[in-house]
Design a protein around this motif. Structure first.
Motif, mmCIF file in Angstrom:
data_model
loop_
_atom_site.group_PDB
_atom_site.id
_atom_site.type_symbol
_atom_site.label_atom_id
_atom_site.label_comp_id
_atom_site.label_asym_id
_atom_site.label_seq_id
_atom_site.Cartn_x
_atom_site.Cartn_y
_atom_site.Cartn_z
ATOM 1 N N TRP A 127 8.360 -9.085 -5.568
ATOM 2 C CA TRP A 127 7.167 -8.311 -5.899
ATOM 3 C C TRP A 127 5.990 -9.264 -5.893
ATOM 4 O O TRP A 127 6.001 -10.274 -6.586
ATOM 5 C CB TRP A 127 7.298 -7.649 -7.279
ATOM 6 N N THR A 137 7.601 -5.648 -2.236
ATOM 7 C CA THR A 137 6.476 -4.785 -2.610
ATOM 8 C C THR A 137 5.255 -5.620 -2.914
ATOM 9 O O THR A 137 5.330 -6.607 -3.631
ATOM 10 C CB THR A 137 6.831 -3.945 -3.851
ATOM 11 N N ARG A 162 0.091 -3.344 -9.238
ATOM 12 C CA ARG A 162 0.748 -2.641 -10.331
ATOM 13 C C ARG A 162 2.252 -2.777 -10.143
ATOM 14 O O ARG A 162 2.733 -2.850 -9.019
ATOM 15 C CB ARG A 162 0.333 -1.161 -10.256
ATOM 16 N N GLY A 164 -3.125 6.934 -7.766
ATOM 17 C CA GLY A 164 -1.908 7.099 -6.982
ATOM 18 C C GLY A 164 -1.244 8.411 -7.314
ATOM 19 O O GLY A 164 -1.901 9.347 -7.763
ATOM 20 N N GLY A 190 0.809 -1.207 0.000
ATOM 21 C CA GLY A 190 0.000 0.000 0.000
ATOM 22 C C GLY A 190 0.842 1.256 0.000
ATOM 23 O O GLY A 190 0.403 2.311 0.416
ATOM 24 N N HIS A 193 3.590 3.312 -2.700
ATOM 25 C CA HIS A 193 4.369 3.282 -3.935
ATOM 26 C C HIS A 193 5.473 4.322 -3.831
ATOM 27 O O HIS A 193 5.567 5.257 -4.614
ATOM 28 C CB HIS A 193 3.509 3.467 -5.177
ATOM 29 N N SER A 195 4.992 -1.118 -9.650
ATOM 30 C CA SER A 195 5.396 0.241 -9.317
ATOM 31 C C SER A 195 6.912 0.362 -9.431
ATOM 32 O O SER A 195 7.623 -0.625 -9.594
ATOM 33 C CB SER A 195 4.957 0.569 -7.892
ATOM 34 N N ASP A 200 1.729 -5.071 -4.610
ATOM 35 C CA ASP A 200 1.018 -4.058 -5.401
ATOM 36 C C ASP A 200 0.471 -4.729 -6.642
ATOM 37 O O ASP A 200 1.182 -5.496 -7.281
ATOM 38 C CB ASP A 200 2.008 -2.953 -5.801
ATOM 39 N N ASP A 203 -5.628 -7.707 0.426
ATOM 40 C CA ASP A 203 -4.414 -7.551 1.228
ATOM 41 C C ASP A 203 -4.492 -8.183 2.601
ATOM 42 O O ASP A 203 -3.496 -8.715 3.105
ATOM 43 C CB ASP A 203 -4.084 -6.060 1.399
ATOM 44 N N ASN A 245 -7.848 2.238 -9.672
ATOM 45 C CA ASN A 245 -6.779 2.498 -8.708
ATOM 46 C C ASN A 245 -6.148 3.827 -9.058
ATOM 47 O O ASN A 245 -5.999 4.159 -10.232
ATOM 48 C CB ASN A 245 -5.713 1.399 -8.773
#
Lengths: 746, 177, 313
Positions: free
Chosen positions: A255, A240, A244, A617, A213, A215, A246, A242, A263, A615
């Motif tokens: 990742w 990480t 995406r 960001g 959560g 980036h 990132s 995610d 989550d 989403n």
């Protein structure tokens, strides 16, 4: 011209030329890297200290002027723990905020309908008289408690004093219920203290940084990005989580491309692995925590295999990443995130994060969470504030008992009258926050605003929120004013000075001046009894052993800690501010309120066919919606794009750089088209956009119509029952190729 | 003395601070830039990798732009930095066409402009603005002939590449892998 | 998939989205320069060969327009400069490695030369021309006496001028489309072909027209040979050159290049000229204009396409 070759996509637009001639001035380091001692620096009249206002990090720096006395550049103050002498791109682009010719220039009083952006220019006297008159009327008819302040920025200090003196305690920052609120409550119920800002994480010395959560790298928390780079140098592992890919994911050892909204399952599986492989910090848990047995029983069935079915992350990866964390313990950080209002169960998700940190023993340890210290700076003496007879909480009886700050969305909700009760708020002061792009569910926000008898907006730019105000007051930028001393918690306590580099442009004024002038008309001058702001600053500085004059030369003063308690000492006895006095893995507070004492995974709604989860960001060169008109920053990124997976793009026939419209599940279509970025970096079930674009105020010449607004498409809000956070990631969009048809006027 | 710059692509996050800092330090007009950040993504979800590079004029040792300048406005200065003397530049654009990195641009004032390695700062012993401001400290600058300079040190210890070495320009901007 | 983007949004005018720093001025000047070079070359060559009287247009009449062509070209060049007040800096130094510097100095030589040659031949058009001043009449006599030397200088400098227009491009290896040494000879040939076409156009004498028609056919054959080899070279070279060639082989410049430059500018004129040699009646205007047009188009297309070709991104 199709071939195997790569081709360039340029994401930005240029505008006209602006050339200023300047000369260079020396700064701090020579090539060998040794900083020059402050005593060697002359008092440089062309350099003044400030701390940045572009985001909430408040990095301290220096403003340099050129030979003509005009603002030239802004760079970091070496002594500052927030920036370590290096500003981020927004801070470096600060001069753009000053030179932006679209700035608000004079006070404005509304002449047309709310939202129509029609105003007439007024004098400051006229504006203040208007405001004071209405405020007194509201107080007379409904009581001063019916007044609220929604703020994000330094001005909140002074308007806060004014509103409290006036008789209301309803002061809210949207950054609570719309952003970090759930993690504050989660950590408070677990550790007895919130995370705070800047976050108290010791990335510099960590051996494992887990970003779930966050980036980091695209969100530009200056100090954290710097420390992450240091950690990479030292060989720390980054994990990480995610959906995406990132930038942080690209620098990660692991990742985990998680399916959105799952989550909590992953976090519980990690907790399961740590407990059942006995790789948690047993000594720490034994000594400092409460509720371990309940936690162990709770996660017994939450295996990585179970999580795999929910999150689509392979069980071996879950185990490997958990082992990486355990190996690094206690120098491991499960990052608490920042904007965590996602699905409505966010406090519980952050509880899981807090629990994981506790199991790894990172709270209070080097490389984990340090103990920040903040200086106590006395405020200028003023009379006691009156006690309000009611507060915003009265609008939500028995709700949000664990919310320790005021909910901006709560105030918004409480401004709309319901069948059962009259509304609670009749007047708002909105300082430095663009509500239409901040509070989700625009319809409700507008309904609330229409019920106000007074709305005052203070801003530097003609943002969308100014269109709804009765009075707009132009604030000068942070480069043109003094402000309260910056007192931030950090590894060492420090203070920073902001002083003006130049006189305010146009007829703009600092917020403290506005508050003081208003106080005169409201009979509240005793709360602003200083003769000049400098007098007050100098008095405050003298209370802590320095002076305004010294601070003007050094900008930042760092003090030693009162005690050597940056980290827990091994074997030290600790009391935590929780009911049990220990770190609560099992939360007694939550149990008392009737919520799950240990987080439980609940599945969330998935996108319907043909829809994709929205989403959103950040981009490192912009801050929310406030920099979308800054010429230096739009030069780099003038509009946002919607990231679409190539498989999805193929199905829809969407090509890279094609402009499309987004429509959400409630039929709301984006006002402006947005460029499609067809990229492998996003999962096929979601799309991603940078927040803060799609401005619809024509007065923002560079930002108007550029990109699409994600806030517009966030109409479905998932309320967090624990503290009222507004979960915004439960919205889904589909693609359209034409603008919405305007309704036929009858 | 041979100045050079190295950028660590492992640490760069693509924030573009180097671009804004250069713009304010050197008064680059809005709409123009002397440096820029390139992001390359390879692969298919979820097997992906990203490389990020902060690019600018490579201050080539075998600079075609110096070679092709008809007036001598483009010249080599101390340390091999390529500079443009404004009042010798006629704005013919030959140097712009000769640069394989597209590092030069036509300044609204008529002359040709590009990154100068902040020569006005390095004369005072400071780093170029981009290097000084980078939040991830992923940029290194210095004299290649000095084995202890930041850039020499980092090039000794890390693998690096340059951009299109086959163009034969002998660029002095190194990217650490 | 490979995705390469400039995340900091570079949008430098004339540079992005692809290079376009040179507009119509440069290709126009290159055409005029090439044409002038062609005409002057033939003028000089036939003077040396002693054929003045046989080919009067080539030697005397056609060169009369050259000064205008060159002045127009110089004006175009000047207009292209973005820092105009400093244009005189070109003449404060000679930089051998810079084709542009060569070009500036060669023009310095050729332009006055063309003026002189035109001056001594002005009576082709104005038989009663009188210079009025004695000094000028003496000068004219001097030049007429040394016509042969002038002719030699003209031959050599016109070849340099013609080749330089191509070398100017091929010195820029940063533009893969231009990075071929064939460009120099190609532009020279194109210039000569244009010169021959112009002479053909202006000539009233059948024998002269026939000769230049044959010369033109020969030069065009050479041009086509060079073009074929240029593309073969690109396609057998590195990726950037393959991509550059693709601009003309399926890319945005394909139609315009093959139709305007090759078919209309080379093949059709050749066919027409051959037909004429076989005594078919063809108005001489058509092939001449087509050749001139093709030569102009070639400069334009190569200038623009070249700026689009690139190494990076």
């Amino acid at each position: 011209m199709a071939s195997r070759r790569d081709f360039i996509r340029i994401s930005g637009l240029g505008i006209g030329g602006l050339a200023i001639s300047a000369s260079g001035y020396g700064i701090y380091k020579n090539l060998a890297g040794t900083p020059i001692e402050p005593s060697e620096l002359k008092v440089d009249i062309t350099r003044t200290p400030t701390y940045c206002e572009i985001c909430f990090w408040k990095c301290a720096g220096w403003v340099y002027k050129n030979e003509e006395g005009k603002i030239w550049k802004v760079i970091g103050n070496n002594e500052d723990q927030h920036s370590n002498g290096r500003f981020c791109p927004r801070g470096t682009g600060g001069p753009g905020m000053y030179y932006d010719e679209d700035r608000l220039k004079t006070p404005l009083i509304r002449t047309g309908e709310r939202g129509s952006q029609t105003f007439r220019e007024a004098s400051w006297d006229e504006a203040f008289d208007f405001i004071a008159e209405r405020m007194k009327a509201i107080a007379a008819e409904y009581g001063p408690e019916c007044f609220a302040l929604l703020t994000h920025g330094s001005g909140g200090d002074y308007f806060g004093t004014l509103v409290k003196a006036f008789g209301s305690s309803s002061i809210a920052a949207p950054s609570y219920a719309q952003c970090r609120g759930p993690r504050e409550v989660a950590f408070q119920t677990t550790f007895g203290e919130g995370v705070g800002s800047p976050e108290r994480i010791d990335i510099r010395d960590t051996r494992c940084l887990v970003l779930i959560g966050s980036h980091l790298g695209e969100n530009m928390h200056n100090g954290q990005v710097q420390e992450m780079s240091d950690a990479i140098d030292k060989g720390a592992a980054i994990i990480t989580v995610d959906p995406r890919y990132s930038i942080a994911a690209s620098k990660s050892k692991f990742w985990l491309p998680i399916k959105p909204a799952t989550d909590i399952a992953l976090l519980l599986a990690w907790i399961h692995v740590l407990i059942y492989e006995e790789s948690y910090d047993a000594e720490y848990v034994e000594k400092y925590t409460f509720g371990f047995e309940q936690l162990k029983a709770h996660v017994r069935t939450m295996t990585p295999e179970w999580a795999y079915g929910i999150t689509t992350i392979k069980p071996e990866l879950i185990r490997e990443s958990a082992r990486e964390m355990a190996n690094a313990s206690p120098a491991v950080i499960i990052h608490p995130g920042r904007h965590v209002t996602w699905y409505g169960d966010d406090t519980q998700r952050l509880r899981a994060v807090a629990i994981l940190n506790a199991l790894l023993g990172s709270w209070g340890r080097r490389g984990g969470y340090y103990v920040p210290e903040k200086l106590t700076v006395p405020s200028w003496p003023h009379p006691e504030f009156p006690t309000p007879s009611r507060s915003w909480k009265d609008a939500f009886p028995d709700q949000y008992n664990l919310a320790y700050e005021t909910l901006a969305s709560g105030i918004c909700d409480a401004t709309v009258p319901t069948l059962s009760k009259a509304c609670n708020f009749k007047g708002w002061i909105v300082n430095g926050t663009n509500l239409p792009k901040t509070i989700p569910d625009r319809r409700k926000l507008i309904e609330a605003i229409q019920n106000l008898e007074l709305m005052v907006v203070i801003d530097t730019m003609p943002m969308e929120v100014t269109g709804w105000a009765d009075v707009v007051l132009p604030e000068c930028t942070y480069l043109e004013r003094y402000d309260s001393i910056r007192v931030s918690p950090h590894r060492k306590p420090s203070v920073a000075l902001r002083m003006p580099a130049t006189e305010p442009l146009y007829d703009s004024k600092p917020a403290y001046w506005m508050a003081k002038e208003l106080s005169k008309r409201l009979g509240l001058e005793e709360y602003f009894s200083w003769n000049s702001f400098e007098e007050m600053l100098d008095w405050q500085f003298r209370q802590i052993g320095t002076s305004l004059e010294e601070m003007k030369k050094i900008g930042v003063k760092t003090f030693d800690r009162s005690y050597d308690d940056l980290y827990f000492h091994p074997g030290q006895d600790m009391q935590f501010f929780t009911n049990t006095g220990k770190i609560e893995l099992y939360s007694t507070d939550l149990a008392n309120e009737g919520f799950d004492p240990i987080p439980v995974y609940t599945p969330h709604e998935e996108p319907p066919d043909g829809f994709y989860r929205l989403n959103y960001g950040r981009a490192p060169m912009h801050t929310f919606s406030r920099t979308a008109n800054n010429p230096n920053l739009t030069d780099m990124m003038a509009e946002n794009a919607v990231w679409i997976n190539p498989k999805v793009a193929k199905i829809w026939g969407i090509e890279n750089d094609q402009y499309i419209y987004l429509e959400n599940q409630d039929g709301i279509r984006s006002t402006f088209p947005v460029k499609a970025r067809v990229t492998e970096r996003i999962r096929w079930d979601s799309v991603f956009m940078v927040h803060g674009f799609g401005h619809d105020n024509k007065k923002l010449s560079r930002a108007y119509g550029k990109g699409a607004s994600d806030s517009e498409l966030i109409s479905r809000v998932h309320l967090d029952p624990i503290m009222g956070g507004t979960g915004m990631r439960g919205n889904f969009v589909t693609f359209k190729f034409e603008p919405a048809k305007k309704e036929v006027e009858s | 003395m041979r100045y050079a710059m190295a950028v660590d692509t492992k640490k760069c996050v693509g924030c573009s601070d180097c671009v804004v800092a250069c713009q304010t330090e050197n008064n680059v007009p809005i709409g123009y830039c002397r440096d820029w950040v390139v992001e390359v993504t390879n692969g298919t979800y979820p097997q992906l990798e990203i490389e990020i590079r902060s690019e600018r004029c490579n201050q080539c040792s075998n600079a075609p732009c110096v070679r092709c300048c008809p007036t001598g406005a483009s010249h080599f200065a101390d340390g091999g930095i390529v500079l443009v003397t404004e009042n010798k530049c006629i704005g013919c654009g030959a140097c712009i066409n000769s640069c394989p990195y597209d590092a030069r641009y036509s300044h609204p004032g008529g002359h040709v402009d590009k990154c100068t390695f902040c020569v006005h700062r390095i004369k005072k012993g400071l780093d170029p603005a981009c290097v000084a401001t980078c939040p991830t400290k992923c940029m290194y600058f210095g004299d290649l002939d000095d084995p202890n300079s930041p850039v020499s040190t980092v090039l000794k210890n890390r693998k690096f590449t340059t951009l299109i070495p086959e163009a034969g320009t002998d660029p002095q901007l190194y990217f650490l892998m | 998939m490979r995705e390469e983007i400039i995340v900091s949004g570079r949008a430098n005018p004339f540079i992005d989205p692809h290079l376009n720093i040179w507009h119509w001025q440069i290709p126009l000047y290159l055409f005029l320069g090439g044409l002038a070079a062609g005409i002057l070359f033939f003028a000089g060559m036939y003077t040396i060969m002693g054929k003045e009287k046989v080919y009067p247009t080539a030697v005397k009449k056609a060169p009369l327009i050259v000064p205008f062509l060159l002045v127009l070209g110089l004006i175009a060049l000047f207009l292209d400069l973005k820092h105009k007040p400093f244009f005189w800096r070109l003449y404060t130094t000679i930089r051998i490695e810079s084709p542009m510097s060569w070009g500036a100095w060669v023009l310095m030589l050729v332009t006055p030369l063309s003026f002189i040659w035109a001056a001594i031949n002005v009576r082709e058009i104005f038989p009663k021309w009188d210079w009025k001043f004695d000094a000028i009449k003496k000068l004219e006599a001097f030049f007429i006496r040394h016509k042969l030397i002038l002719a030699w200088i003209m031959v050599i400098s016109s070849v340099i001028l013609g080749v330089y227009t191509g070398i100017l491009f091929s010195a820029f290896n940063a533009r893969p489309l231009w990075n071929t040494s064939i460009l120099g000879p190609l532009f020279l040939a194109s210039g000569m072909s244009a010169g021959a076409a112009m002479i053909m156009l202006l000539s009233k004498d059948h024998a002269e027209r026939t000769l230049f028609s044959k010369i033109d056919i020969g030069i065009i054959a050479v041009e086509m040979f060079l073009i074929v080899h240029m593309f073969m070279g690109f396609l057998a070279s590195t990726q950037v050159q393959i991509d550059a060639a693709a601009l003309f082989l399926g890319g945005p410049y394909t139609a315009s290049f093959w139709i305007f430059v090759v078919i209309l500018g080379m093949i059709v004129p050749v066919v027409l000229e051959v037909l004429e040699l076989y005594k078919f009646k063809v108005p001489v205007l058509i092939p001449a204009i087509l050749v001139l047009f093709g030569s102009l188009m070639m400069r334009f297309l190569i200038a623009f396409a070249g700026q689009e070709s690139r190494w990076l991104y």
